[in-house]
Scaffold this motif. Structure first.
Motif, PDB file in Angstrom:
ATOM      1  N   UNK B  27      -5.600 -18.555  50.889  1.00  0.00           N
ATOM      2  CA  UNK B  27      -7.015 -18.208  51.109  1.00  0.00           C
ATOM      3  C   UNK B  27      -7.448 -18.669  52.505  1.00  0.00           C
ATOM      4  N   UNK B  28      -7.102 -19.895  52.836  1.00  0.00           N
ATOM      5  CA  UNK B  28      -7.486 -20.425  54.165  1.00  0.00           C
ATOM      6  C   UNK B  28      -6.865 -19.560  55.252  1.00  0.00           C
ATOM      7  N   UNK B  29      -5.601 -19.221  55.045  1.00  0.00           N
ATOM      8  CA  UNK B  29      -4.879 -18.446  56.059  1.00  0.00           C
ATOM      9  C   UNK B  29      -5.535 -17.081  56.302  1.00  0.00           C
ATOM     10  N   UNK B  30      -6.112 -16.516  55.224  1.00  0.00           N
ATOM     11  CA  UNK B  30      -6.730 -15.189  55.386  1.00  0.00           C
ATOM     12  C   UNK B  30      -7.977 -15.252  56.277  1.00  0.00           C
ATOM     13  N   UNK B  40      -5.588 -24.576  62.157  1.00  0.00           N
ATOM     14  CA  UNK B  40      -6.017 -23.264  62.669  1.00  0.00           C
ATOM     15  C   UNK B  40      -6.894 -23.432  63.909  1.00  0.00           C
ATOM     16  N   UNK B  41      -6.865 -22.435  64.822  1.00  0.00           N
ATOM     17  CA  UNK B  41      -7.692 -22.580  66.030  1.00  0.00           C
ATOM     18  C   UNK B  41      -9.051 -21.910  65.871  1.00  0.00           C
ATOM     19  N   UNK B  42      -9.301 -21.276  64.749  1.00  0.00           N
ATOM     20  CA  UNK B  42     -10.618 -20.682  64.505  1.00  0.00           C
ATOM     21  C   UNK B  42     -10.635 -19.896  63.213  1.00  0.00           C
ATOM     22  N   UNK B  43     -11.862 -19.569  62.748  1.00  0.00           N
ATOM     23  CA  UNK B  43     -11.989 -18.824  61.488  1.00  0.00           C
ATOM     24  C   UNK B  43     -12.681 -17.493  61.717  1.00  0.00           C
ATOM     25  N   UNK B  48     -10.962  -9.373  56.279  1.00  0.00           N
ATOM     26  CA  UNK B  48     -11.626  -8.881  55.068  1.00  0.00           C
ATOM     27  C   UNK B  48     -12.400  -7.605  55.372  1.00  0.00           C
ATOM     28  N   UNK B  49     -13.085  -7.612  56.532  1.00  0.00           N
ATOM     29  CA  UNK B  49     -13.856  -6.419  56.907  1.00  0.00           C
ATOM     30  C   UNK B  49     -12.927  -5.222  57.102  1.00  0.00           C
ATOM     31  N   UNK B  50     -11.786  -5.509  57.726  1.00  0.00           N
ATOM     32  CA  UNK B  50     -10.768  -4.443  57.912  1.00  0.00           C
ATOM     33  C   UNK B  50     -10.292  -3.909  56.575  1.00  0.00           C
ATOM     34  N   UNK B  51     -10.064  -4.853  55.672  1.00  0.00           N
ATOM     35  CA  UNK B  51      -9.552  -4.496  54.341  1.00  0.00           C
ATOM     36  C   UNK B  51     -10.569  -3.647  53.588  1.00  0.00           C
ATOM     37  N   UNK B  52     -11.849  -4.058  53.652  1.00  0.00           N
ATOM     38  CA  UNK B  52     -12.887  -3.317  52.935  1.00  0.00           C
ATOM     39  C   UNK B  52     -13.114  -1.947  53.564  1.00  0.00           C
ATOM     40  N   UNK B  53     -12.801  -1.829  54.847  1.00  0.00           N
ATOM     41  CA  UNK B  53     -12.924  -0.533  55.529  1.00  0.00           C
ATOM     42  C   UNK B  53     -11.777   0.408  55.184  1.00  0.00           C
ATOM     43  N   UNK B  54     -10.700  -0.171  54.712  1.00  0.00           N
ATOM     44  CA  UNK B  54      -9.520   0.641  54.370  1.00  0.00           C
ATOM     45  C   UNK B  54      -9.819   1.441  53.106  1.00  0.00           C
ATOM     46  N   UNK B  55      -9.856   2.752  53.232  1.00  0.00           N
ATOM     47  CA  UNK B  55     -10.226   3.614  52.107  1.00  0.00           C
ATOM     48  C   UNK B  55      -9.257   3.489  50.924  1.00  0.00           C
ATOM     49  N   UNK B 230      -0.128 -11.357  58.983  1.00  0.00           N
ATOM     50  CA  UNK B 230      -0.049 -12.150  57.750  1.00  0.00           C
ATOM     51  C   UNK B 230      -1.432 -12.456  57.200  1.00  0.00           C
ATOM     52  N   UNK B 231      -2.427 -12.608  58.103  1.00  0.00           N
ATOM     53  CA  UNK B 231      -3.790 -12.897  57.652  1.00  0.00           C
ATOM     54  C   UNK B 231      -4.317 -11.726  56.811  1.00  0.00           C
TER      55      UNK B 231
END
Lengths: 342, 264
Positions: B27-30, B40-43, B48-55, B230-231
């Motif tokens: 979960x953290x990695x995502x 990690x160097x940032x969050x 997730x936005x990309x995933x939700x955009x994927x039809x 991987x994220x």
């Protein structure tokens, strides 16, 4: 024909002949007990009456109708099982109302009947509890309530008290008897406990290996056993070969066996032979055990022909300390108390 | 004394940590933009936005859920009815049923998929339909979970005597079984269903062999995304986990609600 009539009932489980031609009748409103050791066929007969087992041969009549092949649902018979068999997913009220719902009674009628029967068994405050939240005794009372709320023609109790501790069992015996009399419901009670049978029954039917060994009122069964098995199973009879008894007592009884109740042996310091026809024998006290209000003595009697016999005698607690272990006394028996078994 | 009291909590904590850690890391990695050394160097939520955009994503999730639920319903019904018959009418059948239900433990689903495909793929009947084939293969794959869960529950209740008691109150055998026995098996059914669901929901091999591109589930989507970041893959896994959690939570909440309602 009686209210419940078993006619020549045979039951086989494979090659095992469990019921061997049972002929037995129960009067309306009576509490009849089927008494016997485990595996003698008493529960099987009860299950045949309930319709949970089919009979291999014979007929069962209830209130004049042949119900041998009738579906158990249509027999109008209530049953209480040894392990209560309450529905774990339902609370007390729902358990009791289960059968009434099937009969499609109105909601008001169901509620009234459930409340009435709960009051009768003294569990009005447990209505919303689940079986797992109740004690064994309470569960059994719910099972009883569930059966009687259906107003069955016959109530069957299959060793309902055997999983309950001794003190509670005595209370429930009285409770069941009270409810049975109050409702005047014909009841058949199965037990292997002869004391329980004596306390509760109008009639006892003593079972042995698929046969009815003896039927009668409790006092009759206790005081006049007709067979070796009956004498052996009921009470703690002293059972002797008649020849041996004749040798030790100097009598001439003509029977296969002689049975004497332990409380029929009367102790004395002197020989009372001939007093009111009394049979008197010299005995040595081997041991004594206090059983509450009774002291049980183990005695050794020796005949002139050197037959040695051990007997049990029960005396009231008031004899405590009067007779020492190892001492010699006389035991006296009224001839009427000698039961001849053939 | 105090030590003895603390020890179980320590063991429990370690066990929980062991079970939760891989998931927490996923979960953290995502959410991370990149990884430097051990931190990690940032969050970001961009994956997730990309995933939700994927039809393809939501339909694949939906397909995954449907293909998990239907075999569970079929298998549970079949096993319950088989056990009903064996317990009440032919107890000797129990061993046979157990043997059959445990068979998929030896014959793994992936081994089963290929012969099923070669046997029915050319069939003109409804059995030739890939989704039907997939459903029935899953039914077999989950049989051990379903059987074991239900059987264990049945052992805890005296089925025969409960049904006899219900019969004496005027109920038929099947009615008694449904009204009295099945409710007592619900927790077992629930546990076996969740185990089965996780097995099916996590599968991509069987669905790929049998249905190929005709029925893309979330797992297949994850498999197809193996060349992506991987994220992004972690985001898919996280969503799948949350979905399963929500379904399980809803099921348990319903069960609790029913129990409370019964208590009233």
């Amino acid at each position: 024909m009686k209210y419940i009539q078993f006619e020549n009932i045979h039951k086989y489980f494979g090659e095992n002949h469990v019921l061997k031609g049972i002929n037995l009748g129960v009067e309306e409103g009576e509490l009849a007990t089927l008494l016997g050791p485990s595996g003698c066929g008493k529960s099987t007969l009860l299950r045949c009456l309930a319709g949970l087992e089919t009979v291999s041969e014979g007929k069962i009549y209830l209130d004049g109708s042949d119900i041998t092949q009738t579906d158990p649902r249509k027999r109008n018979i209530g049953m209480v099982f040894q392990q209560y068999s309450l529905f774990p997913n339902m609370n007390v009220a729902k358990n009791i109302a289960f059968g009434l719902h099937i009969q499609k009674k109105s909601r008001e009628e169901i509620e009234k009947k459930v409340n009435d029967v709960l009051e009768m068994v003294g569990l009005s405050d447990k209505k919303t509890q689940f079986p797992r939240q109740l004690s064994g005794g309470q569960q059994q009372r719910v099972a009883l309530a569930r059966a009687i709320v259906m107003e069955p023609k016959v109530l069957l109790l299959d060793e309902p008290l055997s999983a309950i501790d001794a003190l509670l069992r005595k209370n429930l015996q009285t409770e069941i008897r009270r409810i049975q009399k109050e409702l005047n419901i014909t009841t058949i009670f199965v037990t292997h406990d002869q004391e329980e049978a004596m306390v509760m029954s109008d009639t006892i039917h003593l079972f042995n290996q698929g046969n009815v060994e003896q039927s009668g009122k409790p006092d009759e069964i206790y005081s006049k056993p007709r067979t070796y098995f009956a004498a052996h199973f009921i009470g703690r009879y002293n059972i002797l070969d008649s020849q041996v008894f004749n040798n030790i007592s100097g009598t001439a009884f003509d029977a296969d066996k002689i049975a004497i109740r332990p409380e029929s042996l009367i102790f004395s310091e002197e020989d009372k032979t001939g007093e009111n026809g009394m049979i008197s024998m010299k005995a040595e006290i081997l041991s004594q055990t206090i059983r509450g209000n009774i002291i049980s003595y183990r005695l050794k009697v020796e005949s002139p022909k050197k037959d040695i016999v051990e007997l049990n005698a029960d005396c009231l607690f008031e004899t405590n300390g009067k007779y020492k272990t190892g001492s010699n006394i006389y035991i006296n028996i009224k001839p009427d108390d000698v039961i001849l078994l053939n | 004394m105090k030590k003895a009291k603390i020890l179980p909590y320590i063991i429990l904590f370690i066990a929980c940590l062991y079970l939760v850690l891989p998931l927490a890391v996923t979960v953290i990695y995502s959410f991370v933009t990149g990884w430097t050394e051990i931190l990690p160097d940032g969050f970001t939520i961009k994956y997730y936005l990309q995933l939700f955009d994927d039809r393809r994503f939501w339909p694949s999730m939906f397909r995954g859920i449907i293909i998990s639920i239907i075999p569970i319903l079929i298998s549970s019904t079949v096993v319950i009815l088989a056990l009903y018959t064996s317990i009440l009418y032919c107890p000797k059948l129990d061993r046979l049923i157990q043997g059959i239900c445990m068979l998929p433990n030896i014959l793994k689903g992936i081994v089963l998929a290929i012969p099923v495909l070669s046997l029915y793929a050319g069939s003109d009947s409804f059995l030739g339909n890939r989704i039907v084939m997939l459903t029935f293969v899953y039914c077999i794959v989950i049989l051990p979970f379903v059987y074991q869960g239900i059987r264990n529950n049945l052992r805890a209740v005296n089925v025969v005597q409960l049904i006899e008691a219900a019969q004496m109150l005027g109920a038929g055998k099947l009615y008694a079984f449904i009204k009295v026995v099945v409710p007592n098996m619900l927790s077992g059914i629930m546990v076996s269903s969740l185990l089965s669901m996780s097995a099916i929901f996590g599968d991509f091999a069987i669905v790929k062999i049998i249905a190929g591109s005709k029925y893309i589930t979330a797992q297949q989507l994850l498999y197809n995304s193996k060349n992506l970041l991987l994220q992004y893959q972690s985001a898919i896994v996280s969503i799948m986990f949350v979905s399963t959690l929500l379904i399980s939570g809803a099921a348990f909440a319903y069960q609790n609600y029913k129990t409370k309602k019964d208590m009233q």
